[in-house]
Design an enzyme around this catalytic site. Structure first.
Site, PDB file in Angstrom:
ATOM      1  N   TYR A  89       2.798   8.403   5.691  1.00  0.00           N
ATOM      2  CA  TYR A  89       4.048   8.697   5.251  1.00  0.00           C
ATOM      3  C   TYR A  89       4.122   9.178   3.720  1.00  0.00           C
ATOM      4  O   TYR A  89       3.380   8.985   2.953  1.00  0.00           O
ATOM      5  CB  TYR A  89       4.617   6.802   4.774  1.00  0.00           C
ATOM      6  CG  TYR A  89       5.746   6.673   4.322  1.00  0.00           C
ATOM      7  CD1 TYR A  89       6.948   7.065   5.133  1.00  0.00           C
ATOM      8  CD2 TYR A  89       5.839   6.330   3.075  1.00  0.00           C
ATOM      9  CE1 TYR A  89       8.339   6.696   4.482  1.00  0.00           C
ATOM     10  CE2 TYR A  89       7.170   6.097   2.464  1.00  0.00           C
ATOM     11  CZ  TYR A  89       8.339   6.340   3.096  1.00  0.00           C
ATOM     12  OH  TYR A  89       9.514   5.855   2.697  1.00  0.00           O
TER      13      TYR A  89
ATOM     14  N   ASP B  44      -1.456  14.321  -0.767  1.00  0.00           N
ATOM     15  CA  ASP B  44      -0.629  13.258  -1.211  1.00  0.00           C
ATOM     16  C   ASP B  44      -1.308  11.962  -1.730  1.00  0.00           C
ATOM     17  O   ASP B  44      -1.851  11.278  -1.044  1.00  0.00           O
ATOM     18  CB  ASP B  44       0.400  12.910  -0.069  1.00  0.00           C
ATOM     19  CG  ASP B  44       1.426  11.873  -0.544  1.00  0.00           C
ATOM     20  OD1 ASP B  44       1.243  11.586  -1.598  1.00  0.00           O
ATOM     21  OD2 ASP B  44       2.271  11.488   0.234  1.00  0.00           O
TER      22      ASP B  44
ATOM     23  N   LYS C   8       3.538   6.518  -8.411  1.00  0.00           N
ATOM     24  CA  LYS C   8       3.038   4.983  -8.579  1.00  0.00           C
ATOM     25  C   LYS C   8       2.194   4.879  -9.773  1.00  0.00           C
ATOM     26  O   LYS C   8       2.760   4.547 -11.021  1.00  0.00           O
ATOM     27  CB  LYS C   8       1.943   4.622  -7.354  1.00  0.00           C
ATOM     28  CG  LYS C   8       2.929   4.710  -6.035  1.00  0.00           C
ATOM     29  CD  LYS C   8       2.303   3.658  -5.018  1.00  0.00           C
ATOM     30  CE  LYS C   8       3.086   4.131  -3.347  1.00  0.00           C
ATOM     31  NZ  LYS C   8       4.128   3.262  -3.126  1.00  0.00           N
TER      32      LYS C   8
END
Ligand code: HOZ
Length: 422
Positions: A144, A239, A267
Site C-alpha cells: 500500500y 517506499d 511517519k
C-alpha cells in the site's frame, strides 16, 4: 471494560463523518464493534474517552517510535509554536531536516518535504515518469502506497481489510499504467521487464511490507529489483514511509544494503505530526520544479511544527543509536512464544501474528489467514488492555517507550487470549 462514551461518540460521528472515521482502518470493520475513541497518550499508553488504559502497539500507525509525548518532541513543538504555525516560505529548520535526512540515508542526495506519505509516493512516481519519459509503474500485491489513484490497485492496508481489490473512482486509464506483480516473485518481475522493460518508469516497493501485515523481502529480492531497474533504465523507489528510521536509522535500505534511486518517507520523520518526503539521486530530483519540469507543490509543505517535531525525533535517534537494539530485543520477547497455527513475521520493531500456519511471504499467503480467529484475538487483547491494529493485514509497532513490564503484560495477555481461541 466500559465503552459507553466511545459508543455515543461513534453514533454521533457516523452522522457527520463517512463511516464515522477519518481513515477507513480505524473503523474496526475488520474486527467488528465500535472503534475506541482516544482521549490521551503518554509513553507506551493510550487512554480512551471512557478512561480505559491500553498498552499501545498501533503507535499512530508507525510514527511514534519514541512513544506518546516524548519530552524532546513536545519541547521542540512548544518552542516552534512560539514563532508561528506556518509561513509558506522557507525556514532554517527545513534545511536542517533535509541535511539530517541526507546524513542518515546516503542514497538521498536531495529531498523535498510534503505533508503525507501519499503525497510522497504520488510525487515520486511522477518524478520517475518525468525523468525517464515513460509511463508504467510496477507495484506489488498487498503493498500500500497511500491513496494515490494509480497505486490503489490490489493494495494492502484498509483495501485488503475491506476486501476492495480496485477502488471506485479511479479511471481505468490510470490503473492501466500500473503493473501489479506478486511480492517476492523474482520470475514475475523478470517476465514483466522482458515484456515491457522499455516502458517501465519505476518499480515502487515497500522493502518490508507493513500493509498486508509484516512481510519481509526474500533474500536477494530487493537486490534483484535494484539490478533489473538499473539494467532497463527504470528507477527503483523504496517506499520507506513505514520502515524509514524504524527498522534501522537508515531505514530498510541500510538493513538490506540497497541503494534505491528514490525513497519515500513519512511517519517517523514527523515525530507524530503530518509530514512526508521524497528524495534520492540529485540528477533525478533536479527534475522537480522549480529546478526542472515536474511540478509538485504544497501550501503547508515543510510546516514549521511538523519539521520541528521531526528534527527533534531524528536528532534524538542519532544521539541514541542503542534504541534500535532495545527495540529489537523487546519485539523479540513479544514474539518468542506463539502457538501452533500462528505465524509471526517480524523485522526489528515491526511485527504481525498471522492466524495461519505460514510461511507468509506474499499477499496470496497472507490472505489465507483465519481473519475470524484474528477478530476474536483482537477483542480478547483489547479487553486485556492491549491495543493492536484492528486488522489482520497491518503491522504492530514496538516503541522505545515500551518497558519490560509492558512486554511481560502483553505476553501474558497474548498467552491467555491464544489459550481461549484454542
Ligand atoms: N498506512 C497506514 C497503515 N497501514 C495508514 C493508516 C490509515 O490508513 O489510516
Amino acid at each position: 471494560m466500559n465503552h459507553a462514551k466511545s459508543e455515543a461518540l461513534f453514533e454521533r460521528a457516523v452522522s457527520s463523518i463517512p463511516g464515522g472515521v477519518n481513515s477507513p482502518v480505524r473503523a474496526f470493520r475488520g474486527v467488528g464493534g465500535t472503534p475506541v475513541f482516544m482521549a490521551r497518550g503518554e509513553g507506551s499508553r493510550l487512554f480512551d474517552a471512557d478512561g480505559n488504559e491500553y498498552i499501545d502497539y498501533v503507535g499512530s500507525w508507525g510514527p511514534l517510535l519514541l512513544g506518546h509525548r516524548h519530552p524532546a518532541i513536545v519541547a521542540a513543538i512548544e518552542d516552534a509554536l512560539k514563532t508561528g504555525t506556518s509561513f509558506g516560505a522557507p525556514t532554517e529548520r527545513e534545511v536542517e531536516i533535509a541535511e539530517a535526512i541526507r546524513d542518515a540515508v546516503p542514497s538521498i542526495e536531495m529531498v523535498r518535504l510534503v505533508n503525507s506519505g501519499t503525497e510522497a509516493t504520488m510525487s515520486a512516481i511522477r518524478v520517475a515518469r518525468g525523468f525517464t519519459g515513460r509511463d508504467l509503474t510496477v507495484k506489488f500485491e498487498g503493498c500500500y502506497h497511500g491513496h494515490v489513484d494509480s497505486l490503489l490497485v490490489k493494495a494492502g492496508s484498509g483495501m485488503a481489510t475491506l476486501g476492495i481489490a480496485d477502488t471506485a473512482g479511479v479511471p481505468a486509464a490510470f490503473s492501466e499504467t500500473t503493473i501489479v506483480l506478486p511480492f517476492n516473485a523474482f520470475d514475475a518481475v523478470e517476465a514483466a521487464f522482458r515484456a515491457l522493460g522499455g516502458r517501465i518508469a519505476s518499480v515502487i516497493v515497500e522493502p518490508v511490507v507493513g500493509n498486508m501485515g509484516c512481510v519481509p523481502p526474500a533474500p536477494g529480492f530487493l537486490k534483484m529489483l535494484s539490478e533489473i531497474t538499473a539494467n532497463h533504465g527504470a528507477l527503483l523507489i523504496l517506499d520507506e514511509v513505514m520502515t524509514g528510521f524504524r527498522v534501522a536509522f537508515g531505514g530498510a535500505q541500510e538493513l538490506y544494503g540497497i541503494k534505491p534511486d528514490l525513497t519515500t518517507l513519512g511517519k517517523v520523520i514527523g515525530g507524530g505530526l503530518p509530514i512526508g518526503a521524497y528524495g534520492g539521486r540529485a540528477d533525478v530530483m533536479s527534475c522537480v520544479a522549480p529546478s526542472g519540469p515536474v511540478y509538485q507543490a504544497g501550501t503547508l509543505s515543510g510546516n514549521p511544527l511538523a519539521v520541528a517535531a521531526g528534527l527533534a525525533m531524528l536528532r534524538h535517534l542519532k544521539a541514541h543509536p542503542g534504541i534500535y537494539l532495545d527495540l529489537d530485543a523487546r519485539a523479540a520477547e513479544l514474539t518468542a512464544d506463539v502457538p501452533p497455527g500462528v505465524t509471526v513475521n517480524r523485522v526489528g520493531s515491526m511485527l504481525t501474528f498471522f492466524f495461519h500456519q505460514g510461511p507468509v511471504t506474499d499477499w496470496e499467503s497472507a490472505k489465507r489467514s483465519d481473519t475470524a480467529k484474528f477478530k476474536r484475538f483482537f477483542h480478547l487483547m483489547l479487553e486485556r488492555g492491549v491495543y493492536l491494529a484492528p486488522s489482520q493485514f497491518e503491522a504492530a509497532f514496538v516503541s522505545a517507550a515500551h518497558t519490560a513490564e509492558d512486554v511481560r503484560k502483553t505476553v501474558a495477555a497474548a498467552a491467555e487470549s491464544f489459550g481461549m481461541l484454542a
